[in-house]
Design an enzyme around this catalytic site. Structure first.
Site, PDB file in Angstrom:
ATOM      1  N   ASP A   1     -44.275  26.676 -12.965  1.00 34.73           N
ATOM      2  CA  ASP A   1     -44.836  25.323 -13.077  1.00 34.73           C
ATOM      3  C   ASP A   1     -46.143  25.135 -12.334  1.00 34.73           C
ATOM      4  O   ASP A   1     -46.813  24.117 -12.515  1.00 34.73           O
ATOM      5  CB  ASP A   1     -43.811  24.307 -12.553  1.00 34.73           C
ATOM      6  CG  ASP A   1     -42.592  24.266 -13.463  1.00 34.73           C
ATOM      7  OD1 ASP A   1     -41.491  24.602 -13.005  1.00 34.73           O
ATOM      8  OD2 ASP A   1     -42.779  23.962 -14.655  1.00 34.73           O
TER       9      ASP A   1
ATOM     10  N   HIS B   1     -38.491  29.598  -5.844  1.00 29.21           N
ATOM     11  CA  HIS B   1     -37.648  29.823  -7.026  1.00 29.21           C
ATOM     12  C   HIS B   1     -36.317  30.402  -6.562  1.00 29.21           C
ATOM     13  O   HIS B   1     -36.275  31.190  -5.612  1.00 29.21           O
ATOM     14  CB  HIS B   1     -38.318  30.803  -8.001  1.00 29.21           C
ATOM     15  CG  HIS B   1     -37.744  30.741  -9.381  1.00 29.21           C
ATOM     16  ND1 HIS B   1     -36.600  31.404  -9.718  1.00 29.21           N
ATOM     17  CD2 HIS B   1     -38.134  30.051 -10.475  1.00 29.21           C
ATOM     18  CE1 HIS B   1     -36.317  31.157 -10.993  1.00 29.21           C
ATOM     19  NE2 HIS B   1     -37.221  30.331 -11.476  1.00 29.21           N
TER      20      HIS B   1
END
Ligand code: SDX
Length: 457
Positions: free
Chosen positions: A361, A304
């Protein structure tokens, strides 16, 4: 006491730049005067170190894994709140009292239909078009049916917000019905936001969908954790498009388009594809980890830009997976594969040294799969969740007296000045359009193919 940073150049020239301190103590170098004072701009490709705005909506701390909406921790909201209540919080800054929540729910209900003429648009799409292609198109088309005044009043703005939140959900459900070849199911004022969506997706003229409270709660939590995430790629697209004062339906369509990419909102689909490939290969996932480490592929759902520890939303989704998939008859071998993959990655220096942890996700697709949401609809659910966040930023920006059109600079690296040469005197370029014999049109998607990927993943 205001703080200043000093920039000193090789020439000995110095310039003082104000330091802005945010509500949580974050500091930013205010470079508004930099170019006028020095002729220089900053270069920060992909904006890794650049704050594009001041915002009071969402706070992230990537090192500590903190996410708060208007000061409320995401863990509390996911556990105790409802998506509509969180949407109100993001939009208007505080949790609503009962009468405000009732009014908000009522205006959402009143906005849940789309103009009946828009139903014809669905017929024009091939059956196997990705639902995100319909969503971007249909949302932009709403501007033709629901004109937006130049300067909406507070009431008109509230109506626009309700239209978009409600109609994105309705268009999403209608898109699914198109692909499975069933008649659409209209929204009902008797059902709450999430129940309405599930009913529009899974009811049919021959059977009523039985709402499972655990599944409704899981989708509520899914939408809540996706509702906002400060200046991510799609929200930045919304702010840039909105800064030109473009039609708000077109602005939200820009956000949906940016979200579609597999580096961003498309990752939840890519994770389930990866887990399915591991399951079908009989591999324990090590081959996929090695491929990611050798840069042949990426471990989808990992890494991320902001979180350099666990994404708090991944922890919430993983906990929800245990709850939902632990119910009788709900187990999913992909969850076990995902947990083993996470364990293997988080004991491997390649991932640890790069601070690559599961992001939102990695587990969220398994929740959607358990709810029976079809594979190609995963990113659409992300868009339904993110719509209030996009609208909250659009609203914050339009109420900011200093807001101007966004227009970043660049550093030019092309050819120096040169002059026109008649075509008869030009030499062949090393790069250019391929020879006519080699170019052919891209194949059109077959219209009659019912998308096989519309299964439940
Ligand atoms: C979302 O911004 C947001 O807030 C987004 C989001 C939101 O709510 O809006 O949180 C939603 O988009 C979550 C992210 C979903 N995407 C994925 O899961 C796709 C897989 N992840 C990556 O592609 C990647 O981690 C990004 C895109 C998420 C972040 O990319 P960065 O910050 O640009 O990191 P990078 O590409 O510069 O990578 C740094 C290093 C590189 O290795 P080195 O060059 O240092 O050797 O880490 C490696 C990368 O190769 N790396 C990965 C990896 N992600 C980064 N290696 C293997 N697998 C991965 N997933």
């Amino acid at each position: 006491m205001s703080e200043t940073a000093t920039l000193r150049f090789a020439s000995g020239e110095e310039i003082g730049l104000p330091v802005f301190t945010g509500g949580e103590g974050e500091k930013a170098l205010d470079i508004e005067k930099l170019r006028a004072a020095t002729g220089m701009v900053t270069l920060d490709e992909a904006y890794l170190n650049t704050a594009s705005c001041r915002s009071a909506i969402t706070y992230l701390d990537g090192e500590k894994g903190i996410l708060r909406y208007r000061g409320y921790p995401i863990e509390e909201l996911a556990e105790k709140s409802r998506f509509v209540e969180v949407a109100y919080l993001l939009m208007y800054g505080d949790l609503p009292i009962a009468s405000q929540l009732d009014d908000f729910s009522a205006i959402l209900n009143g906005s849940s239909l789309i103009h009946e003429d828009m139903r014809h648009f669905f017929l024009a799409f091939p059956n196997n078009a990705h639902p995100m292609s319909l969503l971007t198109t249909m949302v932009a088309s709403l501007s033709a049916f629901y004109p937006v005044p130049e300067n909406p009043t507070d009431e008109e703005e509230a109506q626009i917000i309700a239209n978009l939140m409600s109609q994105v959900r309705t268009i999403s459900a209608f898109s699914y019905k198109k692909f499975v070849g069933e008649p659409v199911v209209y929204p009902s004022h008797k059902l709450r936001f999430v129940e309405n969506f599930l009913n529009m997706m899974f009811s049919s003229p021959v059977s009523n969908y039985q709402l499972d409270p655990d599944i409704v709660k899981a989708i509520e939590a899914f939408l809540i954790i996706h509702a906002d995430h400060e200046q991510n790629c799609s929200t930045s697209a919304v702010r840039i498009a909105g800064s030109s004062l473009a039609n708000v339906y077109a602005v939200i369509s820009a956000g949906i388009s940016a979200l579609w990419g597999r580096r961003h909102g498309g990752a939840n689909q890519a994770v389930v594809t990866m887990l399915r490939n591991i399951q079908q290969s009989g591999d324990d996932g090590r081959r996929f980890l090695e491929a990611a480490k050798s840069k042949d592929s990426r471990l989808m759902g990992f890494g991320h830009r902001i979180y350099k520890t666990h994404d708090p939303r991944a922890l919430i989704m993983k906990k929800l997976c245990h709850r939902i998939l632990g119910k009788p008859g709900m187990s999913d071998p992909m969850f076990d594969i995902a947990m083993r993959l996470e364990e293997a990655a988080l004991s491997d220096d390649y991932f640890l040294s790069r601070n690559l942890y599961p992001n939102v996700d990695f587990y969220s697709g398994l929740i959607l799969k358990a709810a029976g949401i079809p594979f190609d609809m995963f990113t659409v659910l992300f868009a339904i969740g993110r719509t209030p966040g996009w609208l909250a930023h659009w609203r914050e920006m339009r109420h900011d007296a200093n807001n101007r059109i966004a227009r970043p600079r660049q550093i030019y690296t092309g050819p120096a000045e040169r002059f026109y040469v008649p075509v008869s005197q030009r030499e062949k370029h090393s790069v250019g359009v391929m020879r006519r014999s080699h170019t052919k049109a891209l194949p059109v998607a077959p219209r009659d193919l019912i998308s096989s990927s519309m299964d439940c993943g």
